[in-house]
Design a protein around this motif. Sequence first.
Motif, PDB file in Angstrom:
ATOM      1  N   THR A  18      -0.685  -5.938 -51.565  1.00  0.00           N
ATOM      2  CA  THR A  18      -0.451  -5.850 -50.118  1.00  0.00           C
ATOM      3  C   THR A  18      -0.440  -7.258 -49.550  1.00  0.00           C
ATOM      4  O   THR A  18      -1.359  -8.037 -49.797  1.00  0.00           O
ATOM      5  CB  THR A  18      -1.555  -5.011 -49.437  1.00  0.00           C
ATOM      6  N   ARG A  23      -4.984  -7.228 -42.728  1.00  0.00           N
ATOM      7  CA  ARG A  23      -5.590  -6.031 -43.319  1.00  0.00           C
ATOM      8  C   ARG A  23      -6.617  -6.374 -44.379  1.00  0.00           C
ATOM      9  O   ARG A  23      -6.572  -7.432 -44.995  1.00  0.00           O
ATOM     10  CB  ARG A  23      -4.507  -5.162 -43.965  1.00  0.00           C
ATOM     11  N   ASP A  28      -5.879  -1.060 -45.216  1.00  0.00           N
ATOM     12  CA  ASP A  28      -4.597  -1.131 -45.929  1.00  0.00           C
ATOM     13  C   ASP A  28      -4.111   0.270 -46.293  1.00  0.00           C
ATOM     14  O   ASP A  28      -4.236   0.717 -47.431  1.00  0.00           O
ATOM     15  CB  ASP A  28      -4.754  -2.006 -47.181  1.00  0.00           C
TER      16      ASP A  28
END
Length: 176
Positions: A18, A23, A28
């Motif tokens: 990610t 986040r 996430d």
Amino acid sequence: MGHCIHTHFEPLNIAILTLSDSRDLQTDTSGRFLVQALQEAGHNLVERKLCPDDKYQMRAIVSQWIAAANVQVIITTGGTGFSGRDNTPEALRPLFDAEIEGFGELFRHITYTELGTSTVQSRALAGIANQTALFCLPGFTGACRTAWNKILKEQLDARHRPCNFVSHLKKVAIDD
């Protein structure tokens, strides 16, 4: 086109990255969805990481996974738009041995029905490097769900006809 004819499911080793400045593992939702989806499909999660939208950090992580003997597929989420910190295509395209142009085209075609012309702002892309498939998805959970359910789930299944990506991926020793 893959010439390998598989009649059984072959679990793949998949890593999830990610790309986000904001986040963490709790927030996430895109990464969490991808982990759940790949595991429900019968694949193995090798590693899951979060990385800031920094092209050198993401390149370092993805390069390690491409070189690793046990990673067959890498899915990234985030950094595919046009804001200042969106640089996934610039960071990762140079690592490809070959680009999978049809992935971005098909993803935008499918999401056109959901987003209309706004889909033109998605720079989702994919490629192959060292017999490892790399799929770069937008950061929105809905976009990850669409990409998984409408493209990746089938293309990462050795039984899918007339072709899929499994025969193009590095072989990994199975633990007994």
